[in-house]
Each structure stands twice: as structure tokens, then as C-alpha cells.
Scaffold this motif. Sequence first.
Motif, PDB file in Angstrom:
ATOM      1  N   PHE A  96      88.383  54.258   6.551  1.00  0.00           N
ATOM      2  CA  PHE A  96      87.631  55.305   5.559  1.00  0.00           C
ATOM      3  C   PHE A  96      87.565  54.630   4.198  1.00  0.00           C
ATOM      4  N   SER A  97      86.453  54.916   3.797  1.00  0.00           N
ATOM      5  CA  SER A  97      86.198  54.644   2.469  1.00  0.00           C
ATOM      6  C   SER A  97      85.802  55.827   1.425  1.00  0.00           C
ATOM      7  N   ASP A  98      86.188  55.643   0.187  1.00  0.00           N
ATOM      8  CA  ASP A  98      85.599  56.555  -0.883  1.00  0.00           C
ATOM      9  C   ASP A  98      84.088  56.481  -1.118  1.00  0.00           C
ATOM     10  N   GLU A  99      83.688  55.228  -0.851  1.00  0.00           N
ATOM     11  CA  GLU A  99      82.236  55.237  -1.016  1.00  0.00           C
ATOM     12  C   GLU A  99      81.243  55.803  -0.306  1.00  0.00           C
ATOM     13  N   SER A 100      80.045  55.808  -0.604  1.00  0.00           N
ATOM     14  CA  SER A 100      79.011  56.504   0.206  1.00  0.00           C
ATOM     15  C   SER A 100      78.532  55.374   1.196  1.00  0.00           C
ATOM     16  N   LYS A 101      77.823  55.985   2.412  1.00  0.00           N
ATOM     17  CA  LYS A 101      77.125  55.120   3.452  1.00  0.00           C
ATOM     18  C   LYS A 101      76.115  54.535   2.738  1.00  0.00           C
ATOM     19  N   ALA A 102      75.272  54.939   1.660  1.00  0.00           N
ATOM     20  CA  ALA A 102      74.347  54.228   0.997  1.00  0.00           C
ATOM     21  C   ALA A 102      74.915  53.016   0.142  1.00  0.00           C
ATOM     22  N   ASP A 103      76.094  53.248  -0.384  1.00  0.00           N
ATOM     23  CA  ASP A 103      76.859  51.977  -0.786  1.00  0.00           C
ATOM     24  C   ASP A 103      77.097  50.892  -0.091  1.00  0.00           C
ATOM     25  N   PHE A 104      77.613  51.327   1.165  1.00  0.00           N
ATOM     26  CA  PHE A 104      77.900  50.370   2.167  1.00  0.00           C
ATOM     27  C   PHE A 104      76.493  49.731   2.646  1.00  0.00           C
ATOM     28  N   GLU A 105      75.555  50.417   2.682  1.00  0.00           N
ATOM     29  CA  GLU A 105      74.286  49.705   3.242  1.00  0.00           C
ATOM     30  C   GLU A 105      73.678  48.837   2.215  1.00  0.00           C
ATOM     31  N   LYS A 106      73.814  49.088   0.910  1.00  0.00           N
ATOM     32  CA  LYS A 106      73.473  48.091   0.093  1.00  0.00           C
ATOM     33  C   LYS A 106      74.193  46.987  -0.201  1.00  0.00           C
ATOM     34  N   PHE A 107      75.456  47.234   0.259  1.00  0.00           N
ATOM     35  CA  PHE A 107      76.442  45.970   0.333  1.00  0.00           C
ATOM     36  C   PHE A 107      75.800  44.817   1.525  1.00  0.00           C
TER      37      PHE A 107
END
Length: 182
Positions: A96-107
Amino acid sequence: MKSLNCFLLIPLLFWQVQFSSFSHQENELFPDSEVENFRDYLNVLIDSDDISPLLEDEILVINLWATWCGPCIQEIPELNELVDKYHDQNVRFLAFSDESKADFEKFRTRRPSFEFNFEKSFENFEALEALMKLDQEYQGRAIPLHILVMKDGSVKEVFVGGSKYNIQRIESFIKKEIKRKS
């Protein structure tokens, strides 16, 4: 030394600010009521996530993490080894993360070889709040946070930190729980 302290404290402060609106009452593990089966309670909270329903007798290894958290990223390859090792033994690995899926994809575009084989939930703040309330030591303000849930749905252990010792702790829990009769 000052720059090292800032490097270590900034992620913690950011995490704390992100969730400052949540109330953390001591000794209250679940909001609003006593919950006997945490797995069932979590199922209600993940209903809208990409995570399939949690089944009876499943062992759960839950991880709270973020892409900006160095210790989180550092422990993920070893966590992935556990996922691979126990993939067919009724063990579910959830992140679980407070970040968005878009943030994860950028990473992931910056680190194309990065893999995290847990089932992932992004921005489910209700589930995050419930999970963070389990952390009696830091009140959910430190990550990576690990939550180990037994086959019967009860929470066995909650601890913070990315280390080889904690990976061993998780694996020891899994082995013991697999052997335990339902």
C-alpha cells in the motif's frame, strides 16, 4: 552529519504530513469498532482496489512503502524473493502506498529494471489509515511498515524498517504459519 540527519528525517516528516489529518488514538487498532478478523475488515477497505478479495486461510504479508523511501526500495528485491518462494503456498503479499499509480509509473521510467511483485494499492487512504493504526510504536509515521496477518485473520506482528533481519522475520512468520493447522 547534519546533512545525513536531514536526509533521514525529510522522508519521515513528509510521510507524517501526508497523513496528519488521520486521527491516531493509542490502543485503538481499528476505527469505530472491535474487529476480530482483520482480513475481513481489510476486504471491505480494498473493495475498489485492483487487489482481488482476500480469502479465508490466506497468510498476509502487508507492506506500506513509497518510491521516495530509500529503505523501502532497498528491501524490495529481497521481498520479491519471498513472493517467488511462497507464490503457491497460500501467502498473499500486498503493498500500500499513498502515492498515485502515475507516480509509480514515473518512478519505473527512471528505473526500468525495478520490479515489485506484491499486489499494489495506490491512494487508498482509508486502508492506509487502518493499517497505520496497527503501528503502536510510530503511530504509522514511519515506513517501510510490515504487517503480518495469520491464517485466522488476526494480526500477528507489526514492525518498521527495511533490513535483512526484518526479511528473515517475515520468512520465519510465513514458515511457522504455513505449518500451523487452520
